[in-house]
Design a protein around this motif. Structure first.
Motif, mmCIF file in Angstrom:
data_model
loop_
_atom_site.group_PDB
_atom_site.id
_atom_site.type_symbol
_atom_site.label_atom_id
_atom_site.label_comp_id
_atom_site.label_asym_id
_atom_site.label_seq_id
_atom_site.Cartn_x
_atom_site.Cartn_y
_atom_site.Cartn_z
ATOM 1 N N TYR A 53 109.041 26.318 43.234
ATOM 2 C CA TYR A 53 108.432 27.165 42.006
ATOM 3 C C TYR A 53 109.604 29.038 42.236
ATOM 4 O O TYR A 53 109.860 29.029 40.757
ATOM 5 N N ALA A 54 109.764 30.034 42.894
ATOM 6 C CA ALA A 54 110.385 30.334 43.162
ATOM 7 C C ALA A 54 111.779 30.533 42.785
ATOM 8 O O ALA A 54 112.269 31.650 41.915
ATOM 9 N N GLU A 55 112.204 29.627 43.224
ATOM 10 C CA GLU A 55 113.987 29.492 43.343
ATOM 11 C C GLU A 55 114.312 29.125 41.539
ATOM 12 O O GLU A 55 115.092 29.006 40.901
ATOM 13 N N LEU A 56 113.358 28.605 41.102
ATOM 14 C CA LEU A 56 113.371 27.923 39.536
ATOM 15 C C LEU A 56 113.276 28.914 38.379
ATOM 16 O O LEU A 56 114.014 28.905 37.623
ATOM 17 N N ASP A 57 112.595 29.325 39.255
ATOM 18 C CA ASP A 57 112.410 31.451 38.261
ATOM 19 C C ASP A 57 113.114 31.695 37.577
ATOM 20 O O ASP A 57 113.903 32.107 36.910
ATOM 21 N N LEU A 58 113.943 31.954 39.165
ATOM 22 C CA LEU A 58 114.835 33.013 39.312
ATOM 23 C C LEU A 58 116.359 32.372 39.006
ATOM 24 O O LEU A 58 116.805 33.119 37.668
ATOM 25 N N MET A 59 116.186 30.772 38.287
ATOM 26 C CA MET A 59 117.640 29.785 37.623
ATOM 27 C C MET A 59 116.478 29.809 35.763
ATOM 28 O O MET A 59 118.014 30.879 35.328
ATOM 29 N N ALA A 60 115.670 30.120 35.804
ATOM 30 C CA ALA A 60 115.134 30.280 34.088
ATOM 31 C C ALA A 60 115.844 31.438 33.944
ATOM 32 O O ALA A 60 115.719 31.259 32.827
#
Length: 535
Positions: A53-60
């Motif tokens: 979730y944290a990695e996807l949030d940084l990408m978004a």
């Protein structure tokens, strides 16, 4: 696209909020809650592995900064034409965070359809893959820019050289996520345009608010979770489809589950992914599950994680439901729904004897009525048109006031054009459809669109397209033509390809006749044509 009407009365929406059916939160802020609660939890398992979730949030966040840098503002429409995977989800979240409107449409759609969607929506930017198989999506989309005055930017993603005039997705991902500032849009404001697969000559575009996705579609998936401790949802259909909107918007933002994805459906790859990712739920069309239970290698794969298989997009027959249930050992849910704002499905505890019904309507998702041509309720048990209104009801059709006039009532109800009845136990039976549409493996094909293009072939003098039954796909398209000289099927499909029609809409059978049968009114008698082509 900054001023879009909501055809559901304001006081009705607010009533749903007062009843707790709306959370009055935008999609990105809901997703962000899950990030903060469990940053290390796996958000997505796709062809590239897992991402937290944290990695996807940084990408978004990086994408949101990049999109803002190229001028995307609140209320702007951004097209997304990407295969299922983390990048498509990250763009979904980034667009929502900016208060912009996402317009996902599946890869593989032809130039004509892409141009129509981007033009009618007024999209200011679009992200697409460099290639889909050997089709140069980004290059062809960039070539459309001359006829799309509002389209300012084409973003290219995937392998291959970035075409001239396109922005590489890497440039957006390189932005500093710390510079991100969420827009906190109105939850009753527009979030996503769902694209139908074509019950009109041109696909309809249906606008949904954050609340309709969260409180409507989110509640639908919530009903399927049951006592499952952690939702792991394998969405086999394209994320860019109506059914696929239960991916990023619902599985991640609403329920904080794990989303399982592959770029396209393949039977053995799907079975391998089930063994690897251990999904609890599958969203698919019946054709996909027919192929899976028929796969001779099925026994090689561990599918014991599956609890619920929810099948929509096409009619589910009782035989298929029984085979899936017995072969995979899980609950089979029959889903009746559409982008237009209708949903009904069998419940987890419904007996198998109700497998060929569409279940009982859930008013907290969508209330259903059966009406006559004057929109008056018909007597219980009688057949009439299915109309729908509920928390999942969309705002309006985009760029098509004539569709709002035809399919929406003054008090917000959606006219589905489908025929059904509700039995004495409250179960919905869908018995037919008024729409002239052919459903091939869950995809709607408009005969009018294909006929109009076939009619431009120099040898074709008259044409009508009708469905022929198929054990795997449900229906296939047959073209019945009057022509001189008689063309081959290959010649006709090449003609359609040259005009930008997507291959999935090509006719797969051809019959050449001296004349098409006419009815008493002088129109082509489609029923007689159907009898002519059906074995």
């Amino acid at each position: 696209m900054k001023h879009l009407a909501d055809l559901v009365p304001y006081e009705v929406r607010r009533g749903w909020a007062a009843d707790g059916l709306y959370r009055d939160r935008d999609l990105y802020s809901l997703f962000r809650e899950h990030v903060l609660a469990g940053p290390g939890r796996i958000a997505i398992v796709d062809a590239d592995g897992g991402i937290s979730y944290a990695e996807l949030d940084l990408m978004a966040r990086s994408l949101a900064v990049g999109l803002a840098g190229i001028g995307v503002e609140q209320g702007d429409v951004v097209g997304i034409q990407l295969p299922n995977g983390r990048l498509a989800c990250a763009f979904d979240l980034a667009i929502a965070a900016l208060g912009a409107i996402s317009l996902p449409y599946p890869v593989g759609r032809g130039d004509r359809e892409a141009a129509s969607l981007l033009s009618r929506s007024g999209a200011v930017a679009v992200v697409t893959t460099t290639f889909y198989s050997d089709y140069p999506c980004a290059q062809r989309t960039r070539a459309l820019a001359g006829e799309l005055p509002e389209l300012r930017t084409v973003i290219a993603a995937g392998d291959g050289v970035v075409p001239a005039g396109c922005v590489p997705v890497a440039a957006l991902l390189a932005n500093d996520p710390a510079r991100f500032e969420p827009a906190s849009p109105d939850p009753d404001g527009p979030a996503r345009i769902l694209v139908t697969s074509g019950s009109e000559a041109a696909p309809k575009m249906v606008l949904y608010s954050h609340n309709a996705l969260v409180g409507g579609r989110g509640r639908f998936i919530g009903e399927l979770i049951g006592d499952t401790p952690e939702l792991r949802n394998y969405v086999m259909v394209p994320l860019a489809s109506s059914y696929g909107s239960n991916g990023t918007s619902v599985t991640l933002a609403v329920h904080g589950g794990t989303l399982v994805l592959l770029p396209k459906f393949d039977v053995t790859a799907a079975l391998a992914m089930i063994e690897r990712a251990r999904p609890t739920h599958v969203l698919a069309v019946p054709t996909m599950l027919r192929m899976m239970v028929d796969c001779p290698e099925l026994d090689r794969y561990d599918t014991t994680s599956l609890r619920v298989v929810a099948l929509g997009g096409a009619a589910l027959d009782a035989t298929t439901a029984a085979r899936v249930r017995e072969t995979l050992g899980c609950t089979v849910v029959n889903v009746y729904g559409s982008a237009d704002g209708v949903n009904c499905h069998t419940a987890l505890n419904d007996p198998p004897s109700h497998a060929d019904t569409a279940g009982r309507p859930n008013p907290s998702v969508a209330r259903l009525r059966i009406v006559d041509d004057s929109l008056r309720d018909v007597p219980a048990g009688d057949v009439g048109e299915i109309v729908s209104l509920g928390p999942m009801s969309p705002m309006c059709y985009v760029g098509a006031p004539e569709l709002n006039e035809r399919y929406r009532t003054p008090d917000g109800w959606v006219r589905t054009g489908d025929l059904g009845r509700i039995d004495t136990d409250g179960y919905l039976h869908v018995v037919g459809r008024r729409k002239d549409v052919i459903i091939r493996g869950g995809m709607n094909i408009s005969p009018a669109e294909v006929e109009a293009l076939l009619a431009t072939h120099p040898a074709v003098r008259d044409v009508v397209c009708v469905p022929v039954p198929d054990d795997v796909l449900g229906e296939r398209l047959c073209a019945c033509v009057v022509a001189d000289p008689a063309p081959t099927l290959e010649e006709l499909t090449a003609h359609l390809a040259a005009q930008g029609l997507e291959p999935r809409k090509f006719p797969e059978r051809l019959i050449v006749v001296d004349a098409l049968p006419l009815g008493a009114a002088g129109k082509v008698d489609r029923r007689a044509v159907q009898e002519l082509v059906t074995p």
